[in-house]
Design an enzyme around this catalytic site. Structure first.
Site, short mmCIF file in Angstrom:
data_model
loop_
_atom_site.label_atom_id
_atom_site.label_comp_id
_atom_site.label_asym_id
_atom_site.label_seq_id
_atom_site.Cartn_x
_atom_site.Cartn_y
_atom_site.Cartn_z
N TYR A 37 0.84 -1.20 0.00
CA TYR A 37 0.00 0.00 0.00
C TYR A 37 0.88 1.26 0.00
O TYR A 37 1.63 1.50 0.95
CB TYR A 37 -0.95 0.03 1.21
CG TYR A 37 -1.97 -1.10 1.24
CD1 TYR A 37 -2.26 -1.85 0.10
CD2 TYR A 37 -2.65 -1.42 2.41
CE1 TYR A 37 -3.19 -2.88 0.12
CE2 TYR A 37 -3.59 -2.45 2.44
CZ TYR A 37 -3.84 -3.18 1.29
OH TYR A 37 -4.77 -4.20 1.32
N GLY A 187 -18.24 -2.14 -0.76
CA GLY A 187 -18.20 -2.17 -2.23
C GLY A 187 -17.37 -1.04 -2.79
O GLY A 187 -17.73 -0.44 -3.80
N GLY A 189 -17.02 1.87 -1.79
CA GLY A 189 -17.78 3.14 -1.73
C GLY A 189 -19.15 3.05 -2.35
O GLY A 189 -20.06 3.80 -1.98
N1 LIG Z 1 -6.61 -8.32 0.69
C1 LIG Z 1 -6.78 -7.58 -0.36
O1 LIG Z 1 -6.41 -7.92 -1.47
C2 LIG Z 1 -7.48 -6.24 -0.21
C3 LIG Z 1 -7.97 -5.56 -1.33
C4 LIG Z 1 -8.64 -4.34 -1.13
C5 LIG Z 1 -8.79 -3.84 0.16
N2 LIG Z 1 -8.28 -4.52 1.22
C6 LIG Z 1 -8.44 -4.02 2.62
O2 LIG Z 1 -9.80 -3.67 2.85
C7 LIG Z 1 -9.89 -2.33 3.36
C8 LIG Z 1 -11.20 -1.71 2.89
O3 LIG Z 1 -11.40 -1.86 1.52
P1 LIG Z 1 -11.60 -0.67 0.50
O4 LIG Z 1 -11.08 0.58 1.09
O5 LIG Z 1 -11.09 -1.12 -0.78
O6 LIG Z 1 -13.17 -0.56 0.31
P2 LIG Z 1 -14.44 -0.16 1.23
O7 LIG Z 1 -14.08 -0.26 2.66
O8 LIG Z 1 -15.55 -0.98 0.72
O9 LIG Z 1 -14.73 1.36 0.80
C9 LIG Z 1 -13.87 2.39 1.16
C10 LIG Z 1 -14.41 3.68 0.55
O10 LIG Z 1 -15.69 3.96 1.09
C11 LIG Z 1 -15.69 5.28 1.66
N3 LIG Z 1 -16.47 5.23 2.90
C12 LIG Z 1 -16.18 4.56 4.04
N4 LIG Z 1 -17.16 4.71 4.95
C13 LIG Z 1 -18.09 5.50 4.37
C14 LIG Z 1 -19.34 6.02 4.80
N5 LIG Z 1 -19.81 5.72 6.02
N6 LIG Z 1 -20.04 6.82 3.95
C15 LIG Z 1 -19.57 7.11 2.71
N7 LIG Z 1 -18.38 6.65 2.24
C16 LIG Z 1 -17.65 5.85 3.07
C17 LIG Z 1 -14.26 5.62 1.93
O11 LIG Z 1 -14.05 7.02 1.80
P3 LIG Z 1 -13.76 7.98 3.08
O12 LIG Z 1 -12.30 7.85 3.38
O13 LIG Z 1 -14.15 9.33 2.57
O14 LIG Z 1 -14.65 7.53 4.20
C18 LIG Z 1 -13.53 4.86 0.84
O15 LIG Z 1 -13.45 5.64 -0.32
C19 LIG Z 1 -8.63 -1.65 2.82
O16 LIG Z 1 -8.27 -0.56 3.60
C20 LIG Z 1 -7.61 -2.78 2.90
O17 LIG Z 1 -7.09 -2.84 4.21
C21 LIG Z 1 -7.65 -5.72 1.06
#
Ligand SMILES: NC(=O)c1ccc[n+]([C@@H]2O[C@H](COP(=O)([O-])OP(=O)(O)OC[C@H]3O[C@@H](n4cnc5c(N)ncnc54)[C@H](OP(=O)(O)O)[C@@H]3O)[C@@H](O)[C@H]2O)c1
Length: 308
Positions: A37, A187, A189
């Site tokens: 990351y 998802g 966002g």
């Molecule tokens: N193992 C893997 O291959 C892998 C792959 C992808 C991700 N991950 C892990 O999973 C974690 C989360 O996944 P992700 O960030 O891809 O997706 P996510 O958690 O589904 O979505 C994150 C997005 O949603 C927004 N968000 C969060 N809470 C919100 C709310 N209450 N209202 C409106 N928008 C909101 C965030 O923006 P704001 O910052 O503005 O809140 C961000 O842009 C990552 O940090 C990582 O640690 C792992």
């Protein structure tokens, strides 16, 4: 993952620190990062923000995925020597002498998973990491990895928009007593409802490469998010909270890890852990998703790994 480059643009070091401190103040104890990351900057920022507040935190990192989209395409490295060098670098960046959960980010198709996990197991014996997990594996890869060393977790995408783990991984987690760490639980966002009027994404935004976030697929999925949002509104909760509460209703082994750098979103997401969705709403959600499944592939063709 979003402590350096968020989906909605660059994140400053101050913003990252504030987000981690806000999460700690809300009682959040599990922090998930990876050496890839921000090419290490994600771990550096998390390590700096946790300085003096490391106690009581379950610190999780990953090794094995070097880059998602470099000039050479997706680069994975599961060689034992890469794991050994990787943990030393991660410990330094995270400013800690032990990583609680060390996960294999992707299985390297060129290296038997037994060799990679075998190298990770030596790190447990040496006290550099406490527990092992894997990420984005097939049930067969999971069984092979777990035969080498006990695994406490499997990290996979799991959300109202992505239920692939229900085809075998969840049952395997149950058998092993391993947690399913649900990544992208919102998802990316889309399930929060904030992308309803978006028509496309900048090249720098990872989602511009994902079939689900483009063209007709995007329009279809926005409509689906709107339908799910109506169910949330009827319960007087937010769309994002519905998505997180639904995951928590699946099994005590499912741990959603929503990513956020917003103080308000962090509080909203943390509050979802107190929401019990009524049985009739769970039935309704299944009916909506069965009648109108999410449209488009999760990943582009060249991101898929053999067996994965
Ligand atoms: N193992 C893997 O291959 C892998 C792959 C992808 C991700 N991950 C892990 O999973 C974690 C989360 O996944 P992700 O960030 O891809 O997706 P996510 O958690 O589904 O979505 C994150 C997005 O949603 C927004 N968000 C969060 N809470 C919100 C709310 N209450 N209202 C409106 N928008 C909101 C965030 O923006 P704001 O910052 O503005 O809140 C961000 O842009 C990552 O940090 C990582 O640690 C792992």
């Amino acid at each position: 993952m979003g402590l350096v480059d968020g989906y909605f643009g660059a994140v400053s070091a101050d913003q990252a620190t504030r987000a981690v401190h806000r999460a700690l103040d809300l009682g959040i104890t599990l922090f998930d990062t990876a050496d890839s990351y921000g090419a290490g900057a994600g771990e550096e920022r998390l390590g700096a923000a946790l300085a003096g507040r490391r106690d009581g935190v379950l610190l999780a990192s990953k090794v094995g995925l070097v880059a998602n989209h470099s000039a050479a395409g997706r680069v994975v490295d599961g060689r034992p020597e890469h794991v050994r060098a990787g943990v030393e670098a991660s410990l330094g960046r995270l400013r800690t002498d032990v990583i609680d959960l060390y996960q294999l980010h992707r299985v390297d198709p060129q290296v038997p998973v037994e060799e990679t996990v075998g190298a990770m197991a030596t790190l447990v014996a040496e006290g550099k990491v406490r527990y092992l997990g894997v990420s984005e594996v097939t049930p067969q890869q999971l069984r092979r990895a777990a035969a080498v060393h006990p695994l406490v977790s499997v990290q996979s995408e799991y959300s109202l928009f992505e239920r692939g783990v229900e085809a075998g991984i969840l049952a395997e987690c149950d058998r092993l007593g391993a947690a399913l760490i649900a990544f992208a639980p919102l998802g990316k966002g889309l399930l929060t409802g904030r992308l309803q009027s978006v028509t496309g994404f900048a090249d720098s935004d990872l989602r511009s490469r994902l079939p689900r976030f483009g063209g007709d697929h995007l329009r279809h999925n926005q409509q689906l998010a709107a339908t799910l949002g109506e169910l949330a509104r009827a319960l007087d909760i937010t769309s994002g909270q519905l998505a997180l509460a639904w995951l928590l209703s699946r099994s005590a082994l499912v741990l959603p890890i929503p990513g956020s750098t917003s103080s308000d979103h962090l509080a909203e997401n943390a509050a979802a852990s107190d929401i019990d969705l009524p049985a009739e709403v769970l039935v309704r959600i299944d009916a909506v998703l069965a009648a109108d499944p999410v449209s488009g592939d999760r990943y582009p063709e060249d991101w898929r790994l053999p067996g994965g």
